[in-house]
Design a protein around this motif. Structure first.
Motif, PDB file in Angstrom:
ATOM      1  N   ALA A 122       4.528   6.316   4.862  1.00  0.00           N
ATOM      2  CA  ALA A 122       5.284   5.961   3.654  1.00  0.00           C
ATOM      3  C   ALA A 122       6.707   6.467   3.752  1.00  0.00           C
ATOM      4  CB  ALA A 122       4.588   6.531   2.422  1.00  0.00           C
ATOM      5  N   VAL A 149       0.816  -1.217   0.000  1.00  0.00           N
ATOM      6  CA  VAL A 149       0.000   0.000   0.000  1.00  0.00           C
ATOM      7  C   VAL A 149       0.845   1.260   0.000  1.00  0.00           C
ATOM      8  CG1 VAL A 149      -2.332  -0.353   0.817  1.00  0.00           C
ATOM      9  CG2 VAL A 149      -0.477  -0.622   2.410  1.00  0.00           C
ATOM     10  N   LEU A 150       1.905   1.264   0.805  1.00  0.00           N
ATOM     11  CA  LEU A 150       2.601   2.525   1.023  1.00  0.00           C
ATOM     12  C   LEU A 150       3.545   2.889  -0.111  1.00  0.00           C
ATOM     13  CD1 LEU A 150       3.230   2.159   4.824  1.00  0.00           C
ATOM     14  CD2 LEU A 150       1.552   3.582   3.673  1.00  0.00           C
ATOM     15  N   SER A 151       3.994   1.925  -0.895  1.00  0.00           N
ATOM     16  CA  SER A 151       4.812   2.348  -2.030  1.00  0.00           C
ATOM     17  C   SER A 151       4.235   1.926  -3.368  1.00  0.00           C
ATOM     18  CB  SER A 151       6.254   1.875  -1.875  1.00  0.00           C
ATOM     19  OG  SER A 151       6.407   0.577  -2.354  1.00  0.00           O
ATOM     20  N   GLN A 152       3.313   0.940  -3.371  1.00  0.00           N
ATOM     21  CA  GLN A 152       2.740   0.547  -4.659  1.00  0.00           C
ATOM     22  C   GLN A 152       1.286   0.959  -4.822  1.00  0.00           C
ATOM     23  OE1 GLN A 152       3.861  -3.365  -6.261  1.00  0.00           O
ATOM     24  NE2 GLN A 152       4.701  -3.728  -4.239  1.00  0.00           N
ATOM     25  N   PHE A 153       0.669   1.452  -3.769  1.00  0.00           N
ATOM     26  CA  PHE A 153      -0.714   1.954  -3.822  1.00  0.00           C
ATOM     27  C   PHE A 153      -1.726   0.915  -4.260  1.00  0.00           C
ATOM     28  CE2 PHE A 153       2.135   5.468  -4.862  1.00  0.00           C
ATOM     29  CZ  PHE A 153       1.930   6.241  -3.750  1.00  0.00           C
ATOM     30  N   CYS A 192      10.165   4.273   3.774  1.00  0.00           N
ATOM     31  CA  CYS A 192      11.290   4.501   2.864  1.00  0.00           C
ATOM     32  C   CYS A 192      12.599   4.084   3.551  1.00  0.00           C
ATOM     33  CB  CYS A 192      11.403   5.971   2.452  1.00  0.00           C
ATOM     34  SG  CYS A 192      10.184   6.456   1.235  1.00  0.00           S
TER      35      CYS A 192
END
Lengths: 196, 244
Positions: A186, A23-27, A190
């Motif tokens: 997010a 969710v947080l980097s690929q949505f 990272c």
């Protein structure tokens, strides 16, 4: 299984759950992430259902890709076949759990129909093909992705429970605050990018 | 033709899928790293949306009500596959930068939503223009969001440097967290407009009435329950009051 294989699977496990979080980097799977994250226990329930369905779906989709689509040289049908297989699978899992494991169905049941339209399930199946993972690696990738989803949604739910008591400007109440929180999460995630 | 024009206006402005209805948020966040990507994704979605609307509308007398959702999905997935193959052949760079989000157009709730709420109960030509209008609205929104993120994150729009040399790009806007921040600002703005209109005594129910009330309750009320009744049966298609 050789050492190399184990190492490769471990890399997939960490990479998909933490480094490139679903969710947080690929949505992917944003709707349940934003929608079912009001309370920690419902978030955990949703997470469990997602782990169950995505792991199963990547196994089934992987097997169908390898033994049907590749075998008959119709790889271009993957999108159509995967979406139908996933929709059917979720229905089937729901019926099976209702009959065979009523207690598990009680716990996961309400979340199952919501997962059918969850783009994360289809996303994982297609990613497995694009990255040319074998069936085992695909299952591990699906499991890890779902674990990443669960980690993210449980953390967000915890934060939202605390946010309830804050005095927030009117326009930012509700969804904007949740999105800002997700953005900050997010950034935190990272930090995992140095892990691999 | 007037009807077609009205459909285009409806999709672009009145029921803009992103700014007004808040549908299809996954691709909106994921591919808007630059204006070009947003434009590419928007146009790709528009092609699929328009063609699937057209075909579903033409087949609406043939598809039985009970199996219409699987039928819609097969039609949409076929167009997505065709478009994906075309992109691979003719615009490989765009295909590569959009990656997994091209096949995921299948699960974009704008497309299934329009099929269910418009194309399945309206004639072919208005359905086609409804798809084009909604697609243009989506394209417009993605390009705008992409432009904002590209401007803040790299100081450029469509690769043209616009900011003075003294501007230090805020790199985070080009990356994943920036997408959340830009969308948060957008929703806050929408809330503000909604409030202002409420105070002015105008109703603006359409805002945030999409798949859910701004995606928050998406899973609780669910796309499903908006289009089907509680028991999963199809709600009677309500004619668009403003239209007739």
């Amino acid at each position: 299984m050789g050492m190399e294989n184990v190492k490769e699977l471990l890399v997939i496990l960490i990479g998909s759950s933490l480094v490139s979080n679903v969710v947080l980097s690929q949505f992917l799977g944003l709707c349940p992430f934003l929608g079912v994250s009001r309370k920690t226990n419902t978030a955990a329930g949703m997470g469990a259902a997602v782990i169950f369905v995505i792991t199963l779906a990547s196994a089934v989709a992987g097997a169908i890709y390898r033994f049907v689509l590749v075998r008959f040289h119709v790889e271009y049908l993957e999108t159509i076949v995967f979406i139908l297989v996933i929709a059917a699978l979720v229905q089937f899992v729901e019926m099976f759990l209702k009959k065979a494991m009523p207690s598990l169905y009680e716990a996961l049941g309400v979340y199952l129909p919501l997962i059918t339209t969850n783009c994360a399930v289809l996303g994982v199946a297609i990613t497995n093909v694009q990255k040319e993972y074998g069936i085992l690696a695909g299952i591990v990738n699906g499991f890890a992705t779902a674990v990443g989803f669960t980690i993210a949604i449980v953390i967000l739910a915890g934060l939202r429970e605390k946010l309830e008591y804050n005095d927030i400007p009117k326009s930012f109440r509700g969804m904007p605050t949740v999105l800002l929180t997700a953005g900050l999460m997010a950034i935190a995630f990272c930090g995992f990018s140095g892990l691999l | 033709m007037n009807n077609a024009g009205e459909r285009l206006y409806n999709g672009l402005v009145k029921e803009n899928p992103t700014f007004v209805l808040m549908l299809g948020m996954c691709p909106t966040l994921a591919v808007t790293t630059s204006a070009m990507n947003g434009l590419g994704m928007g146009l790709t979605t528009m092609v699929v949306l328009a063609l699937s609307n057209l075909i579903i509308s033409l087949l609406r007398g043939i598809i039985p009500g009970r199996v219409r959702i699987p039928a819609f999905i097969v039609i949409i997935a076929s167009f997505v596959t065709a478009v994906q193959l075309l992109l691979q052949a003719y615009i490989p760079a765009l295909n590569k930068s959009l990656g997994v989000y091209i096949p995921l157009i299948v699960v974009n709730c704008i497309i299934l939503g329009r099929a269910e709420s418009y194309a399945y109960s309206n004639p072919a030509i208005p359905s086609l223009f409804d798809g084009i209008g909604m697609g243009l609205g989506f394209t417009f929104a993605l390009t705008c969001i992409g432009a904002v993120r590209e401007l803040l994150g790299a100081g450029e729009i469509f690769g043209l440097a616009l900011m003075p040399d003294s501007f230090v790009p805020i790199r985070i806007f080009g990356q994943a967290p920036g997408a959340f921040f830009v969308l948060a600002a957008l929703v806050a703005l929408q809330n503000y407009v909604k409030d202002a209109r409420k105070k002015a005594g105008k109703s603006y129910e359409k805002i945030g009435s999409g798949c859910s009330e701004d995606c928050m309750n998406c899973s609780e009320k669910g796309c499903t329950k908006r289009f089907y009744g509680e028991d999963g049966t199809r709600k009677a298609a309500e004619p668009d009051k403003e239209e007739r």
